[in-house]
Motif scaffolding. Structure first.
Motif, PDB file in Angstrom:
ATOM      1  N   VAL A  95      46.464  66.278  39.966  1.00  0.00           N
ATOM      2  CA  VAL A  95      45.235  65.836  39.167  1.00  0.00           C
ATOM      3  C   VAL A  95      45.530  64.878  37.896  1.00  0.00           C
ATOM      4  N   ILE A  96      45.054  63.784  37.925  1.00  0.00           N
ATOM      5  CA  ILE A  96      45.025  62.876  36.829  1.00  0.00           C
ATOM      6  C   ILE A  96      44.024  63.102  35.477  1.00  0.00           C
ATOM      7  N   SER A  97      44.640  63.495  34.347  1.00  0.00           N
ATOM      8  CA  SER A  97      43.806  63.518  33.236  1.00  0.00           C
ATOM      9  C   SER A  97      44.151  62.454  32.108  1.00  0.00           C
ATOM     10  N   LYS A  98      44.903  61.701  32.387  1.00  0.00           N
ATOM     11  CA  LYS A  98      45.243  60.457  31.417  1.00  0.00           C
ATOM     12  C   LYS A  98      45.616  59.300  32.015  1.00  0.00           C
ATOM     13  N   VAL A  99      45.365  58.323  31.518  1.00  0.00           N
ATOM     14  CA  VAL A  99      45.822  56.949  32.184  1.00  0.00           C
ATOM     15  C   VAL A  99      45.974  55.850  30.768  1.00  0.00           C
ATOM     16  N   THR A 100      47.200  55.154  30.843  1.00  0.00           N
ATOM     17  CA  THR A 100      47.891  54.297  29.920  1.00  0.00           C
ATOM     18  C   THR A 100      47.930  52.894  30.624  1.00  0.00           C
ATOM     19  N   PHE A 101      47.817  51.773  30.105  1.00  0.00           N
ATOM     20  CA  PHE A 101      48.248  50.259  30.642  1.00  0.00           C
ATOM     21  C   PHE A 101      48.012  49.424  29.594  1.00  0.00           C
ATOM     22  N   ASP A 102      48.337  48.353  30.229  1.00  0.00           N
ATOM     23  CA  ASP A 102      48.344  47.143  29.410  1.00  0.00           C
ATOM     24  C   ASP A 102      47.549  45.887  29.834  1.00  0.00           C
ATOM     25  N   ILE A 103      47.019  45.238  29.129  1.00  0.00           N
ATOM     26  CA  ILE A 103      46.217  43.776  29.384  1.00  0.00           C
ATOM     27  C   ILE A 103      47.151  42.644  29.440  1.00  0.00           C
ATOM     28  N   GLY A 104      47.576  42.343  30.592  1.00  0.00           N
ATOM     29  CA  GLY A 104      48.392  41.107  30.728  1.00  0.00           C
ATOM     30  C   GLY A 104      49.469  41.270  31.779  1.00  0.00           C
ATOM     31  N   VAL A 105      50.082  40.137  31.677  1.00  0.00           N
ATOM     32  CA  VAL A 105      51.341  40.078  32.736  1.00  0.00           C
ATOM     33  C   VAL A 105      52.789  40.351  32.148  1.00  0.00           C
ATOM     34  N   PRO A 106      53.524  41.290  32.800  1.00  0.00           N
ATOM     35  CA  PRO A 106      54.645  41.830  32.080  1.00  0.00           C
ATOM     36  C   PRO A 106      55.677  40.560  31.843  1.00  0.00           C
ATOM     37  N   GLN A 107      56.218  40.508  30.604  1.00  0.00           N
ATOM     38  CA  GLN A 107      56.995  39.342  30.374  1.00  0.00           C
ATOM     39  C   GLN A 107      58.155  39.299  31.612  1.00  0.00           C
ATOM     40  N   ALA A 108      58.799  40.163  32.031  1.00  0.00           N
ATOM     41  CA  ALA A 108      59.972  40.034  32.917  1.00  0.00           C
ATOM     42  C   ALA A 108      59.213  39.307  34.356  1.00  0.00           C
ATOM     43  N   LEU A 109      57.995  39.671  34.779  1.00  0.00           N
ATOM     44  CA  LEU A 109      57.431  39.137  35.979  1.00  0.00           C
ATOM     45  C   LEU A 109      56.987  37.858  35.606  1.00  0.00           C
ATOM     46  N   MET A 110      56.547  37.648  34.315  1.00  0.00           N
ATOM     47  CA  MET A 110      56.119  36.075  33.977  1.00  0.00           C
ATOM     48  C   MET A 110      57.360  35.154  34.031  1.00  0.00           C
ATOM     49  N   LYS A 111      58.474  35.682  33.471  1.00  0.00           N
ATOM     50  CA  LYS A 111      59.584  34.733  33.695  1.00  0.00           C
ATOM     51  C   LYS A 111      59.893  34.555  35.099  1.00  0.00           C
ATOM     52  N   ALA A 112      59.970  35.718  36.149  1.00  0.00           N
ATOM     53  CA  ALA A 112      60.506  35.439  37.256  1.00  0.00           C
ATOM     54  C   ALA A 112      59.428  34.552  38.268  1.00  0.00           C
ATOM     55  N   VAL A 113      58.407  34.683  37.730  1.00  0.00           N
ATOM     56  CA  VAL A 113      57.382  33.619  38.449  1.00  0.00           C
ATOM     57  C   VAL A 113      57.398  32.242  37.907  1.00  0.00           C
ATOM     58  N   ILE A 114      57.543  32.044  36.823  1.00  0.00           N
ATOM     59  CA  ILE A 114      57.422  30.586  36.290  1.00  0.00           C
ATOM     60  C   ILE A 114      58.746  30.193  36.539  1.00  0.00           C
ATOM     61  N   ALA A 115      60.032  30.602  36.628  1.00  0.00           N
ATOM     62  CA  ALA A 115      61.155  30.021  36.971  1.00  0.00           C
ATOM     63  C   ALA A 115      61.218  29.875  38.498  1.00  0.00           C
ATOM     64  N   ALA A 116      60.515  30.456  39.094  1.00  0.00           N
ATOM     65  CA  ALA A 116      60.332  30.039  40.735  1.00  0.00           C
ATOM     66  C   ALA A 116      59.776  28.847  41.179  1.00  0.00           C
ATOM     67  N   GLY A 117      59.074  28.250  40.350  1.00  0.00           N
ATOM     68  CA  GLY A 117      58.225  26.901  40.636  1.00  0.00           C
ATOM     69  C   GLY A 117      57.029  26.829  40.162  1.00  0.00           C
ATOM     70  N   PRO A 118      56.111  25.998  40.572  1.00  0.00           N
ATOM     71  CA  PRO A 118      54.686  25.892  39.995  1.00  0.00           C
ATOM     72  C   PRO A 118      54.037  27.241  40.245  1.00  0.00           C
ATOM     73  N   VAL A 119      53.220  27.540  39.116  1.00  0.00           N
ATOM     74  CA  VAL A 119      52.648  28.750  39.153  1.00  0.00           C
ATOM     75  C   VAL A 119      51.389  28.831  40.171  1.00  0.00           C
ATOM     76  N   GLU A 120      50.983  27.553  40.357  1.00  0.00           N
ATOM     77  CA  GLU A 120      50.028  27.462  41.478  1.00  0.00           C
ATOM     78  C   GLU A 120      50.389  27.914  42.973  1.00  0.00           C
ATOM     79  N   ASP A 121      51.722  28.216  43.048  1.00  0.00           N
ATOM     80  CA  ASP A 121      52.382  28.344  44.325  1.00  0.00           C
ATOM     81  C   ASP A 121      52.789  29.920  44.207  1.00  0.00           C
ATOM     82  N   ALA A 122      52.446  30.641  43.150  1.00  0.00           N
ATOM     83  CA  ALA A 122      52.725  31.997  42.905  1.00  0.00           C
ATOM     84  C   ALA A 122      51.977  32.827  43.993  1.00  0.00           C
ATOM     85  N   PRO A 123      52.454  34.179  44.180  1.00  0.00           N
ATOM     86  CA  PRO A 123      51.663  34.938  45.048  1.00  0.00           C
ATOM     87  C   PRO A 123      50.404  35.509  44.304  1.00  0.00           C
ATOM     88  N   SER A 124      49.294  35.776  44.952  1.00  0.00           N
ATOM     89  CA  SER A 124      48.200  36.293  44.324  1.00  0.00           C
ATOM     90  C   SER A 124      48.336  37.613  43.866  1.00  0.00           C
TER      91      SER A 124
END
Length: 341
Positions: A145-174
């Motif tokens: 049973v879940i009784s608490k949730v935490t989260f961030d509003i945003g793209v994680p920095q490591a994921l942002m770096k991985a996607v941007i380094a891979a090529g055009p952001v328009e070609d990134a996975p949805s």
């Protein structure tokens, strides 16, 4: 003879008890298996002073004199680093789904919440408004049973770096193929585009927006050098943090409140920049700000916050999200724009 019968009876009872025990164990295991594969859904809603947000309605009571009113055409944000806890504050294991709005990668996971589509009234004034909506994040938990949730509003920095380094952001996975921030080289974590009006300025135009994203990410947009190529994270993260105590996904929803996001607005915040393509005529630009062939050609009534240190409106908006404008650091304790119902 008596002892032989007693011995036989004991053996019989042992066999029956053993069979009964195995049957019970099998039933218990089935129950445990059911708990292991338990669907989890985090549901989101957007409101303004308890009124549901849509493309058509006007919401009142904004600005320093509470006389401004707004119509909303676009409201989206990324959610990441989701953590679920039980009543003992221990982590609950959750595997989040992969789909059009949710993406899992070795560098991090992210989901996109999109409240407004397109095709009517205020949504028609936003060029990048989408034709679809998504208000849930889904996954499978271990059954606790879940009784608490935490989260961030945003793209994680490591994921942002991985996607941007891979090529055009328009070609990134949805869903990482949208909300990229060309001039900043990263992503807008949070976006709301809206029309702000008052008795003196009643034109229905997209004159206001709040775009919160990481800045000081390196790279050189004009030279075609991608952000985060020379660093692991941006200098100013600007990633809002949310912590919801006594939250059960089966009975509660997560609410973003527009009125809270736009609280404490000052008169000096209500000056909106007009961006237009200069088509090579630099005399149309009133200052040095550029976004490709676009520049600021004038100013009118409205509110603009684009995560800049010098932006007047960001000085009022960022504290509502629990973000320190001068450092980019965040605290869930001072984030007043998200709550649970």
């Amino acid at each position: 003879m008596y002892l032989r019968c007693l011995y036989t009876l004991c053996i019989s009872l042992f066999v029956l008890q053993g069979c009964g025990g195995n049957s019970s164990s099998s039933s218990d295991n089935n129950s445990i298996d059911d708990l292991i594969d338990t669907p989890v859904t985090l549901s989101f809603a957007a409101r303004s002073n308890h009124l549901d947000i849509n493309c058509n309605d006007v919401y009142t009571g904004f600005g320093p004199d509470a006389e401004a009113f707004i119509g909303i055409g676009d409201l989206r944000f990324f959610v990441s680093n989701i953590r679920a806890y039980n009543a003992s504050d221990d982590l609950v294991a959750v595997t989040w789904d992969n789909n059009e709005f949710q993406y899992n990668h070795e560098s991090g996971s992210v989901a996109l919440i999109d409240f407004l589509g397109a095709g009517s009234n205020f949504c028609d004034t936003v060029a990048e408004a989408t034709g679809r909506t998504n208000t849930v994040i889904t996954g499978i938990s271990n059954g606790e049973v879940i009784s608490k949730v935490t989260f961030d509003i945003g793209v994680p920095q490591a994921l942002m770096k991985a996607v941007i380094a891979a090529g055009p952001v328009e070609d990134a996975p949805s869903p990482l193929n949208e909300l990229n921030w060309s001039w900043a080289g990263g992503y807008r974590h949070f976006v709301i585009n809206f029309t702000m009006m008052n008795s003196s300025n009643s034109a229905i135009i997209n004159n206001s927006s709040i775009h919160i994203g990481s800045t000081d990410c390196g790279g050189d947009f004009s030279a075609g050098i991608n952000a985060l190529t020379d660093r692991d994270e941006c200098g100013y993260l600007n990633t809002a943090q949310v912590s919801l105590e006594q939250f059960n996904p089966e009975s509660n929803i997560i609410v973003f409140d527009v009125a809270s996001a736009l609280s404490n607005i000052r008169a000096t915040d209500l000056v909106s920049d007009v961006w237009q393509a200069h088509n090579g005529d630099e005399t149309l630009c009133i200052d040095e700000r550029r976004d490709g062939e676009w520049c600021v050609t004038g100013q009118n009534f409205g509110l603009q916050c684009h995560s800049g240190l010098a932006t007047e409106a960001c000085q009022s908006i960022f504290p509502n999200f629990g973000i320190e404008l001068t450092t980019g650091e965040s605290s869930s304790q001072t984030n007043s724009v998200f709550d649970a119902e």
